[in-house]
Design a protein around this motif. Sequence first.
Motif, mmCIF file in Angstrom:
data_model
loop_
_atom_site.group_PDB
_atom_site.id
_atom_site.type_symbol
_atom_site.label_atom_id
_atom_site.label_comp_id
_atom_site.label_asym_id
_atom_site.label_seq_id
_atom_site.Cartn_x
_atom_site.Cartn_y
_atom_site.Cartn_z
ATOM 1 N N SER A 4 0.967 -0.490 0.142
ATOM 2 C CA SER A 4 -0.266 0.311 0.259
ATOM 3 C C SER A 4 1.061 0.844 -0.165
ATOM 4 O O SER A 4 2.111 1.317 0.655
ATOM 5 C CB SER A 4 -1.350 0.419 1.361
ATOM 6 N N LYS A 5 0.643 2.428 -0.620
ATOM 7 C CA LYS A 5 0.591 3.152 -0.606
ATOM 8 C C LYS A 5 1.440 4.133 0.933
ATOM 9 O O LYS A 5 1.527 5.082 0.845
ATOM 10 C CB LYS A 5 0.655 4.281 -1.866
ATOM 11 N N PHE A 6 0.142 4.168 1.320
ATOM 12 C CA PHE A 6 0.468 4.241 3.108
ATOM 13 C C PHE A 6 1.239 3.538 3.843
ATOM 14 O O PHE A 6 1.007 2.942 3.900
ATOM 15 C CB PHE A 6 -1.190 4.463 3.356
ATOM 16 N N THR A 7 2.173 4.416 4.591
ATOM 17 C CA THR A 7 2.681 3.792 5.825
ATOM 18 C C THR A 7 1.884 3.838 7.022
ATOM 19 O O THR A 7 0.744 4.444 6.881
ATOM 20 C CB THR A 7 4.075 4.622 5.482
ATOM 21 N N LEU A 8 2.792 3.610 7.733
ATOM 22 C CA LEU A 8 1.935 3.175 9.406
ATOM 23 C C LEU A 8 2.092 4.681 9.293
ATOM 24 O O LEU A 8 1.022 4.911 10.282
ATOM 25 C CB LEU A 8 2.807 2.428 10.041
ATOM 26 N N ARG A 9 3.024 5.595 9.029
ATOM 27 C CA ARG A 9 3.078 6.567 10.073
ATOM 28 C C ARG A 9 1.738 7.714 9.149
ATOM 29 O O ARG A 9 1.307 8.623 9.749
ATOM 30 C CB ARG A 9 4.676 7.362 9.379
ATOM 31 N N HIS A 10 1.423 7.285 7.924
ATOM 32 C CA HIS A 10 0.448 8.337 6.886
ATOM 33 C C HIS A 10 -0.766 8.231 7.611
ATOM 34 O O HIS A 10 -1.796 8.752 7.950
ATOM 35 C CB HIS A 10 0.081 7.554 5.650
ATOM 36 N N TYR A 11 -0.894 5.812 8.135
ATOM 37 C CA TYR A 11 -2.179 6.192 8.823
ATOM 38 C C TYR A 11 -2.118 6.435 10.166
ATOM 39 O O TYR A 11 -3.623 7.186 10.476
ATOM 40 C CB TYR A 11 -2.145 3.766 9.076
ATOM 41 N N GLU A 12 -1.344 6.982 10.800
ATOM 42 C CA GLU A 12 -1.119 7.396 12.698
ATOM 43 C C GLU A 12 -1.902 9.151 11.975
ATOM 44 O O GLU A 12 -2.179 9.679 13.407
ATOM 45 C CB GLU A 12 0.136 7.379 13.270
ATOM 46 N N ILE A 35 -21.749 10.148 15.223
ATOM 47 C CA ILE A 35 -22.034 8.956 14.954
ATOM 48 C C ILE A 35 -21.173 8.417 14.111
ATOM 49 O O ILE A 35 -20.494 7.208 14.008
ATOM 50 C CB ILE A 35 -23.490 8.098 15.199
ATOM 51 N N PHE A 36 -21.414 8.865 12.835
ATOM 52 C CA PHE A 36 -20.648 8.577 11.426
ATOM 53 C C PHE A 36 -19.371 8.512 11.898
ATOM 54 O O PHE A 36 -18.646 7.292 11.288
ATOM 55 C CB PHE A 36 -21.089 9.748 10.913
ATOM 56 N N MET A 37 -18.425 9.242 12.653
ATOM 57 C CA MET A 37 -16.781 9.317 13.172
ATOM 58 C C MET A 37 -16.781 7.981 13.662
ATOM 59 O O MET A 37 -15.799 8.521 13.368
ATOM 60 C CB MET A 37 -16.853 10.484 13.428
ATOM 61 N N ILE A 38 -17.304 7.747 14.289
ATOM 62 C CA ILE A 38 -16.912 6.156 14.450
ATOM 63 C C ILE A 38 -16.705 5.794 13.844
ATOM 64 O O ILE A 38 -15.374 4.761 13.558
ATOM 65 C CB ILE A 38 -18.468 5.493 15.422
ATOM 66 N N ILE A 39 -16.969 5.347 12.727
ATOM 67 C CA ILE A 39 -16.597 3.950 11.521
ATOM 68 C C ILE A 39 -15.357 4.528 11.149
ATOM 69 O O ILE A 39 -14.670 3.663 11.644
ATOM 70 C CB ILE A 39 -17.593 4.058 10.250
ATOM 71 N N PRO A 40 -14.710 5.730 10.347
ATOM 72 C CA PRO A 40 -13.759 5.742 10.147
ATOM 73 C C PRO A 40 -12.389 6.344 11.501
ATOM 74 O O PRO A 40 -11.254 4.978 10.872
ATOM 75 C CB PRO A 40 -13.739 7.152 9.445
ATOM 76 N N THR A 41 -12.818 6.551 12.014
ATOM 77 C CA THR A 41 -12.047 6.578 13.513
ATOM 78 C C THR A 41 -11.784 5.006 13.542
ATOM 79 O O THR A 41 -10.635 4.683 13.962
ATOM 80 C CB THR A 41 -12.473 7.179 14.295
ATOM 81 N N ILE A 42 -12.226 4.434 13.965
ATOM 82 C CA ILE A 42 -12.567 3.125 14.388
ATOM 83 C C ILE A 42 -11.588 1.715 13.777
ATOM 84 O O ILE A 42 -10.163 1.434 13.675
ATOM 85 C CB ILE A 42 -13.380 1.850 15.095
ATOM 86 N N THR A 43 -11.763 2.096 12.017
ATOM 87 C CA THR A 43 -11.172 1.363 10.990
ATOM 88 C C THR A 43 -9.804 1.863 10.876
ATOM 89 O O THR A 43 -9.302 0.983 10.528
ATOM 90 C CB THR A 43 -12.194 1.932 10.089
ATOM 91 N N VAL A 44 -9.690 3.560 11.136
ATOM 92 C CA VAL A 44 -8.129 3.552 10.706
ATOM 93 C C VAL A 44 -7.213 2.585 12.262
ATOM 94 O O VAL A 44 -5.966 2.904 12.315
ATOM 95 C CB VAL A 44 -8.111 4.528 10.872
ATOM 96 N N ALA A 45 -7.506 3.200 13.497
ATOM 97 C CA ALA A 45 -7.046 2.350 14.561
ATOM 98 C C ALA A 45 -6.657 0.565 14.804
ATOM 99 O O ALA A 45 -5.581 0.169 14.695
ATOM 100 C CB ALA A 45 -8.077 2.759 15.787
ATOM 101 N N LEU A 46 -7.494 0.462 13.687
ATOM 102 C CA LEU A 46 -7.372 -1.419 13.636
ATOM 103 C C LEU A 46 -6.745 -1.566 12.392
ATOM 104 O O LEU A 46 -5.608 -2.370 12.785
ATOM 105 C CB LEU A 46 -8.621 -1.898 13.190
ATOM 106 N N ILE A 47 -6.703 -0.917 11.728
ATOM 107 C CA ILE A 47 -6.421 -0.859 10.065
ATOM 108 C C ILE A 47 -4.023 -1.031 10.539
ATOM 109 O O ILE A 47 -3.017 -1.702 10.580
ATOM 110 C CB ILE A 47 -5.854 0.250 9.059
ATOM 111 N N ILE A 48 -4.121 0.096 11.850
ATOM 112 C CA ILE A 48 -2.788 1.044 12.488
ATOM 113 C C ILE A 48 -2.157 -0.533 12.841
ATOM 114 O O ILE A 48 -1.268 -1.357 12.852
ATOM 115 C CB ILE A 48 -2.659 2.026 12.892
#
Length: 113
Positions: A4-12, A35-48
Motif C-alpha cells: 500500500s502507498k500508505f505507510t503506518l505513519r500516514h495512517y497514524e 456517530i458517523f465518525m466512529i466508523i472511520p476512526t475505529i477503522t483506521v485504528a484497527l488498520i494501524i
Amino acid sequence: MSQSKFTLRHYENLHIPLWLLKDTCWMMHWKWMGIFMIIPTITVALIITIRSRKHREVWINSAICFWITANAYWMCTEFWNHEEFKYFAAIPFGLGFICTAGFYLSKKPNPDA
C-alpha cells in the motif's frame, strides 16, 4: 503483491484528525456526525493495529482501539440520554489498561529499534 502507498505513519497522521473530529462532534452535540465518525476512526485504528502486529507497539495500538471503542460507546450513551449505561465503557477501558501492561511487560524486540 504490491505494498500500500500508505505507510503506518500516514495512517497514524490520518487517525489524529479523525479522532479530533469525532470528539468535537461529541462536544458540540452533533449526534449523527459524531456517530458517523466512529466508523472511520475505529477503522483506521484497527488498520494501524493490524499493520503493527509484528512490533511491540501492537499492544499500545490495541489499547488505543479499546480506548476509542470505550470513548465512542460513552458518547452514544450521552447522545441518547442513557448515561446510566456509560459505566460499561469501563470494560474496553480496562482491556486498554491490560494491553498497555502487555506493552510494558513485553520482551518482544522492535525490528526498527
